[in-house]
Design a protein around this motif. Structure first.
Motif, short mmCIF file in Angstrom:
data_model
loop_
_atom_site.label_atom_id
_atom_site.label_comp_id
_atom_site.label_asym_id
_atom_site.label_seq_id
_atom_site.Cartn_x
_atom_site.Cartn_y
_atom_site.Cartn_z
N VAL A 177 0.83 -1.20 0.00
CA VAL A 177 0.00 0.00 0.00
C VAL A 177 0.87 1.25 0.00
O VAL A 177 0.40 2.34 -0.35
N ALA A 178 2.15 1.10 0.36
CA ALA A 178 3.07 2.24 0.29
C ALA A 178 3.27 2.73 -1.14
O ALA A 178 3.73 3.86 -1.36
N GLY B 178 -1.28 -4.47 3.08
CA GLY B 178 -1.26 -3.39 4.06
C GLY B 178 -0.30 -3.73 5.18
O GLY B 178 0.84 -4.16 4.94
N ILE B 179 -0.73 -3.58 6.42
CA ILE B 179 0.14 -3.84 7.58
C ILE B 179 0.00 -5.31 7.96
O ILE B 179 -1.06 -5.73 8.46
N PHE B 180 1.05 -6.06 7.73
CA PHE B 180 1.01 -7.51 7.96
C PHE B 180 1.95 -7.91 9.09
O PHE B 180 3.01 -7.31 9.29
N ASP B 181 1.52 -8.94 9.82
CA ASP B 181 2.32 -9.47 10.92
C ASP B 181 3.33 -10.46 10.34
O ASP B 181 3.10 -11.66 10.29
N THR B 182 4.44 -9.94 9.87
CA THR B 182 5.50 -10.74 9.27
C THR B 182 6.77 -10.57 10.10
O THR B 182 6.79 -9.78 11.06
N SER C 255 -5.80 0.65 13.93
CA SER C 255 -5.95 1.62 12.84
C SER C 255 -6.57 1.02 11.59
O SER C 255 -6.91 1.76 10.66
N VAL C 256 -6.72 -0.28 11.56
CA VAL C 256 -7.32 -0.96 10.40
C VAL C 256 -8.84 -0.89 10.54
O VAL C 256 -9.39 -1.32 11.57
N PRO C 257 -9.57 -0.38 9.54
CA PRO C 257 -11.02 -0.26 9.67
C PRO C 257 -11.72 -1.59 9.98
O PRO C 257 -12.49 -1.69 10.92
N PHE C 258 -11.47 -2.62 9.19
CA PHE C 258 -12.02 -3.95 9.47
C PHE C 258 -11.39 -4.98 8.53
O PHE C 258 -11.28 -4.71 7.34
N PRO C 259 -11.02 -6.13 9.06
CA PRO C 259 -11.06 -6.50 10.47
C PRO C 259 -9.95 -5.79 11.25
O PRO C 259 -8.88 -5.53 10.70
N LYS C 260 -10.18 -5.52 12.52
CA LYS C 260 -9.24 -4.75 13.33
C LYS C 260 -8.11 -5.65 13.83
O LYS C 260 -8.05 -6.02 15.01
N ARG D 287 -5.24 -4.13 -3.67
CA ARG D 287 -4.90 -3.86 -2.28
C ARG D 287 -5.49 -4.96 -1.39
O ARG D 287 -6.63 -5.39 -1.59
N LEU D 288 -4.70 -5.36 -0.39
CA LEU D 288 -5.13 -6.35 0.60
C LEU D 288 -4.80 -5.74 1.96
O LEU D 288 -3.72 -5.96 2.51
N ASP D 289 -5.75 -4.94 2.50
CA ASP D 289 -5.34 -4.05 3.59
C ASP D 289 -6.41 -3.76 4.64
O ASP D 289 -6.21 -2.89 5.49
N GLY D 290 -7.56 -4.44 4.61
CA GLY D 290 -8.60 -4.16 5.58
C GLY D 290 -9.16 -2.75 5.47
O GLY D 290 -9.68 -2.20 6.44
N ALA D 291 -9.02 -2.14 4.29
CA ALA D 291 -9.53 -0.78 3.99
C ALA D 291 -8.72 0.33 4.64
O ALA D 291 -9.17 1.47 4.74
N ILE D 292 -7.48 0.04 5.06
CA ILE D 292 -6.67 1.08 5.65
C ILE D 292 -6.14 2.04 4.58
O ILE D 292 -5.93 1.64 3.42
#
Length: 259
Positions: free
Chosen positions: A153-154, A196-200, A217-222, A249-254
Motif C-alpha cells: 500500500v506504500a 497493508g500492515i502484515f504481521d511478518t 488503525s485498520v477499519p475492518f477487520p481490526k 490492495r489487501l489491507d482491511g480498507a486502511i
C-alpha cells in the motif's frame, strides 16, 4: 490453473508472505522451489513441504539463473512464479538532526539498494521465468503460466521516510499492466498484490503496544494481516484464468497516514 504437480518458484520464500504462499501451493499439490538468502530457514521449510531451496540474491543475474536452473532440474519448468523477495529502509529525503541541527540527506546507495532488490529484482525474476514459460506447450485455455508480484500500500500511501520503498513498490504496480500485455500473446498472466500492515518477521521487533495500535488503525477487520491472507489471494490470482493485469490492495480498507 491446476496446481497438482505444477512447478512453482517463490522468491523470498523462506519466511513471511513467501513462506505462507509456498506452504499453500505445496498443500494444493504444487512442486515448490524457494529462492531466498536465508539458507537455514529455507532448507527447514523445504524439508517441511518436500520442496527445494535455492540460495538466490535477486540482484544477481548469475544467482537468479542458477536458481532457476536448479529448480527446473528438480521439478521441471515452472508455470508459477510468486515474487515476495523484498527489503525496506526509512530515511527522510532531507532532514535536520534535532540535537545538532545537522542537515542529512537520503544516502543514494541506500535508495539504490531498495530499488535493486524490490523493483529490479522482481523484474529480473519475471523476465527469466517468463522466458522459460515460453518453452512450454499451452495448457487449458492457452495458458502457459501465471505470475504474482508483491507491492505494498506504500505504492499509493507512502509514509514519511518511505521514498525508496514507495518508489520500488510503485514501480512494481506501474509495470504490472504493461508486462501483462507484453506476455498476453504467450498465455502468461501477471498480477500484483498490495499488502497493508502484515504481521511478518519485519514486524517482530515492534513492541506489543505498537502492534496493537497498528491493528486498531485498520477499519475492518481490526487486526494485522497474516501471511495466510496474502497466500489465499495469491492462489486465487493463480487459479482464476480471468485474473490478469490487476493490482489489488489487501489491507482491511486502511489508508496510511503520513507517519
Amino acid at each position: 490453473m491446476n496446481f497438482e504437480n505444477t512447478a512453482a518458484v517463490v522468491t523470498g520464500g523462506a519466511s513471511g508472505l513467501g513462506a505462507a504462499t509456498a506452504r499453500a501451493l505445496a498443500a494444493a499439490g504444487a512442486k515448490v522451489a524457494l529462492f531466498d538468502m536465508n539458507t537455514e530457514k529455507g532448507e527447514a521449510l523445504t524439508a517441511e513441504i518436500h520442496g527445494i531451496f535455492c540460495k538466490v540474491d535477486v540482484r544477481s543475474d548469475d544467482d537468479v539463473d542458477a536458481g532457476f536452473a536448479r529448480a527446473r532440474e528438480a521439478h521441471g519448468q515452472e508455470r508459477i512464479l510468486v515474487n515476495c523477495a523484498g527489503v525496506g529502509n526509512a530515511f527522510k529525503t532531507v532532514g535536520r538532526d534535532k540535537a545538532s541541527g545537522e542537515i542529512r540527506q537520503f544516502p543514494a546507495a541506500a535508495f539504490d539498494w531498495v530499488i535493486q532488490v524490490n523493483l529490479v529484482g522482481t523484474f529480473r525474476c519475471i523476465v527469466k521465468s517468463a522466458a522459460g514459460m515460453l518453452t512450454l506447450e499451452p495448457g487449458e485455455g492457452g495458458e502457459r503460466g501465471a505470475i504474482v508480484n508483491t507491492a505494498s500500500v506504500a505504492a499509493e500511501d507512502g509514509q514519511i521516510g518511505q521514498a525508496a520503498y514507495s518508489a520500488s513498490k510503485g514501480g512494481i504496480v506501474g509495470m504490472t499492466l504493461p508486462i501483462a500485455r507484453d506476455l498476453s500473446s504467450e498465455g502468461i498472466r501477471v498480477n500484483t498484490i498490495l499488502p497493508g500492515i502484515f504481521d511478518t518477521p519485519l514486524m517482530n521487533a515492534a513492541p506489543p503496544q505498537v502492534k496493537e495500535a497498528l491493528a486498531a488503525s485498520v477499519p475492518f477487520p481490526k487486526r494485522l494481516g497474516v501471511p495466510e491472507d496474502y497466500a489465499s489471494l495469491a492462489l486465487e490470482m493463480l487459479r482464476n484464468p480471468y485474473f490478469n493485469g490487476e493490482d489489488v490492495r489487501l489491507d482491511g480498507a486502511i489508508r496510511m497516514a503520513p507517519r
